[in-house]
Design an enzyme around this catalytic site. Structure first.
Site, PDB file in Angstrom:
ATOM      1  N   LYS A 295       0.785  -1.167   0.069  1.00 17.25           N
ATOM      2  CA  LYS A 295       0.138   0.013  -0.010  1.00 17.25           C
ATOM      3  C   LYS A 295       0.836   1.307  -0.176  1.00 17.25           C
ATOM      4  O   LYS A 295       0.861   2.342  -0.712  1.00 17.25           O
ATOM      5  CB  LYS A 295      -0.986   0.085   1.287  1.00 17.25           C
ATOM      6  CG  LYS A 295      -1.674   1.275   1.385  1.00 17.25           C
ATOM      7  CD  LYS A 295      -2.437   1.039   2.743  1.00 17.25           C
ATOM      8  CE  LYS A 295      -3.323   2.158   2.816  1.00 17.25           C
ATOM      9  NZ  LYS A 295      -4.121   2.292   3.937  1.00 17.25           N
TER      10      LYS A 295
ATOM     11  N   ARG B 225      16.857  -1.220  -1.516  1.00 22.24           N
ATOM     12  CA  ARG B 225      17.987  -1.696  -0.435  1.00 22.24           C
ATOM     13  C   ARG B 225      17.803  -2.753   0.084  1.00 22.24           C
ATOM     14  O   ARG B 225      16.939  -3.390   0.648  1.00 22.24           O
ATOM     15  CB  ARG B 225      17.827  -0.377   0.767  1.00 22.24           C
ATOM     16  CG  ARG B 225      18.716  -0.788   2.000  1.00 22.24           C
ATOM     17  CD  ARG B 225      18.858   0.379   3.071  1.00 22.24           C
ATOM     18  NE  ARG B 225      17.586   0.495   3.841  1.00 22.24           N
ATOM     19  CZ  ARG B 225      17.778   1.072   4.819  1.00 22.24           C
ATOM     20  NH1 ARG B 225      18.479   1.806   5.281  1.00 22.24           N
ATOM     21  NH2 ARG B 225      16.538   1.126   5.715  1.00 22.24           N
TER      22      ARG B 225
ATOM     23  N   GLU C 138      27.561   4.015   8.165  1.00 23.21           N
ATOM     24  CA  GLU C 138      26.690   4.133   9.337  1.00 23.21           C
ATOM     25  C   GLU C 138      27.342   3.964  10.590  1.00 23.21           C
ATOM     26  O   GLU C 138      26.838   3.395  11.582  1.00 23.21           O
ATOM     27  CB  GLU C 138      25.634   2.938   9.148  1.00 23.21           C
ATOM     28  CG  GLU C 138      24.762   3.210   7.955  1.00 23.21           C
ATOM     29  CD  GLU C 138      23.705   2.272   7.971  1.00 23.21           C
ATOM     30  OE1 GLU C 138      22.594   2.561   8.295  1.00 23.21           O
ATOM     31  OE2 GLU C 138      23.710   1.451   6.814  1.00 23.21           O
TER      32      GLU C 138
ATOM     33  N   ASP D 149      22.198   5.087  13.078  1.00 24.13           N
ATOM     34  CA  ASP D 149      23.169   4.064  13.273  1.00 24.13           C
ATOM     35  C   ASP D 149      24.478   4.335  13.813  1.00 24.13           C
ATOM     36  O   ASP D 149      25.367   3.899  14.528  1.00 24.13           O
ATOM     37  CB  ASP D 149      23.350   3.139  12.209  1.00 24.13           C
ATOM     38  CG  ASP D 149      22.003   2.433  12.152  1.00 24.13           C
ATOM     39  OD1 ASP D 149      22.009   1.181  12.681  1.00 24.13           O
ATOM     40  OD2 ASP D 149      21.320   2.622  11.254  1.00 24.13           O
TER      41      ASP D 149
ATOM     42  N   ILE E 199      11.619   9.816   5.351  1.00 20.44           N
ATOM     43  CA  ILE E 199      10.785   8.529   5.782  1.00 20.44           C
ATOM     44  C   ILE E 199       9.285   8.748   5.647  1.00 20.44           C
ATOM     45  O   ILE E 199       8.746   7.730   5.988  1.00 20.44           O
ATOM     46  CB  ILE E 199      11.223   8.025   7.107  1.00 20.44           C
ATOM     47  CG1 ILE E 199      11.213   9.246   8.211  1.00 20.44           C
ATOM     48  CG2 ILE E 199      12.714   7.628   7.112  1.00 20.44           C
ATOM     49  CD1 ILE E 199      11.430   8.727   9.727  1.00 20.44           C
TER      50      ILE E 199
ATOM     51  N   ASP F  19      36.768  35.892  -6.568  1.00 16.64           N
ATOM     52  CA  ASP F  19      38.052  35.117  -7.110  1.00 16.64           C
ATOM     53  C   ASP F  19      37.542  33.889  -7.712  1.00 16.64           C
ATOM     54  O   ASP F  19      36.308  33.635  -7.493  1.00 16.64           O
ATOM     55  CB  ASP F  19      39.149  34.978  -6.170  1.00 16.64           C
ATOM     56  CG  ASP F  19      38.737  34.413  -4.556  1.00 16.64           C
ATOM     57  OD1 ASP F  19      37.407  33.810  -4.733  1.00 16.64           O
ATOM     58  OD2 ASP F  19      39.209  34.233  -3.632  1.00 16.64           O
TER      59      ASP F  19
END
Length: 300
Positions: A17, A67, A131, A164, A230, A283
């Site tokens: 969903k 992932r 992590e 983490d 998230i 510069d």
């Protein structure tokens, strides 16, 4: 042109969903997750959902990433994730591998993915995650190795996992993120040295739009290319923070025009270096910064 990753939205692979909702969002990256967002007893369902999503859903202009489990946590689960993923008729545009602490972890990715990539005509983008203190100290070495590796996996970005990292370094997380300042800036320095995009920490407090905006704008100022999110409610704020404003674009355009005029007008002059523009001394580093602003604007 390198993929724009201003907002990197994680969606648990076990929640079809949520994945379907993400497919309809105007977000740079949708990353379907097989790691933190999925419980052990939901992994099979997550595999099925991700394969179905890749083969049937239209994610529009979003970059689609997956992932997998970190090989540093479980090489068996990580290998299963990768083998299942490559059975899909449609592959993600990006493979994300978390908790890459050592060169051995990086080599494992290349060795395990290599046989599956032979059939591809083009490279698959790779995004790793830093992590831990070990990963941070080894990051430069890891990026150096990736830059010289002949592989169909193209390491394009590194995500810094702040929570983490804080846990493994025994730091206390605070709203100011002061405990992560050194680590965040170290990630930026390493990534920029090797032409890789650094992606910033998650703002875990969902109902805190002002805190999210401050943190995202800080990351953009420090040189991050984007930020993890998230929840869909975080996307617009983050993508706006990593997009040059109209004023910034106009200022950069005017500065570069002034530089061109000055340079060509003083080509043989001893004064052809720094010059004054709108009360500021300009510069080459300032000119490069203006070029970066326009480059980011062109991508978005």
């Amino acid at each position: 042109m390198r993929v724009v990753r201003r907002a990197w939205l994680f969606m648990p692979g076990s929640r079809m969903k949520f994945i379907k909702k993400a497919a309809g969002l105007d977000v740079d990256v949708v990353c379907m997750d097989l790691e933190d967002g999925v419980s052990p007893d939901s992994r099979a369902e997550a595999h099925d959902n991700i394969r179905a999503a890749l083969e049937t859903l239209d994610f529009g202009q979003s970059d689609v990433a997956v992932r997998i489990t970190s090989p540093s946590l479980s090489m068996e689960d990580a290998k299963t994730d990768m083998e299942t993923l490559f059975k899909s008729r449609v592959l993600p545009k990006t493979l994300c591998v978390p908790k890459i602490d050592t060169l051995e972890h990086l080599q494992w990715i290349y060795d395990t993915a290599g046989p599956h990539l032979q059939k591809l005509d083009s490279k698959l983008a790779l995004v790793t995650m830093c992590e831990s203190p070990t990963g941070l100290l080894n990051l430069s070495e890891i990026l150096r190795a990736a830059s010289s590796t002949d592989s169909k996996l193209d390491l394009q970005a590194v995500i810094f996992g702040g929570d983490d990292y804080a846990a493994t370094s025994e730091a206390t997380r605070t709203s100011s993120c002061g405990e992560l300042m050194y680590a965040r800036q170290h990630v930026v320095a390493c990534c920029r040295a090797y032409g890789v995009d650094p992606l910033d920490i998650v703002h875990i407090t969902l109902k805190d739009p002002e805190g999210l905006r401050r943190e995202a704008e800080e990351g953009a100022l420090w040189g991050f290319a984007g930020k993890q999110v998230i929840h869909p409610s975080q996307v617009e704020i983050v993508q706006q923070a990593f997009t040059p404003t109209k004023e910034a674009i106009e200022e950069a355009t005017e500065l570069l025009a002034a530089y061109q005029e000055h340079y060509h007008g003083n080509l043989s002059s001893s004064e052809s270096g720094a010059f004054l523009h709108q009360g500021k001394m300009i510069d080459l580093p300032t000119v490069r910064a203006a070029e970066h602003v326009l480059a980011r604007a062109a991508k978005t």
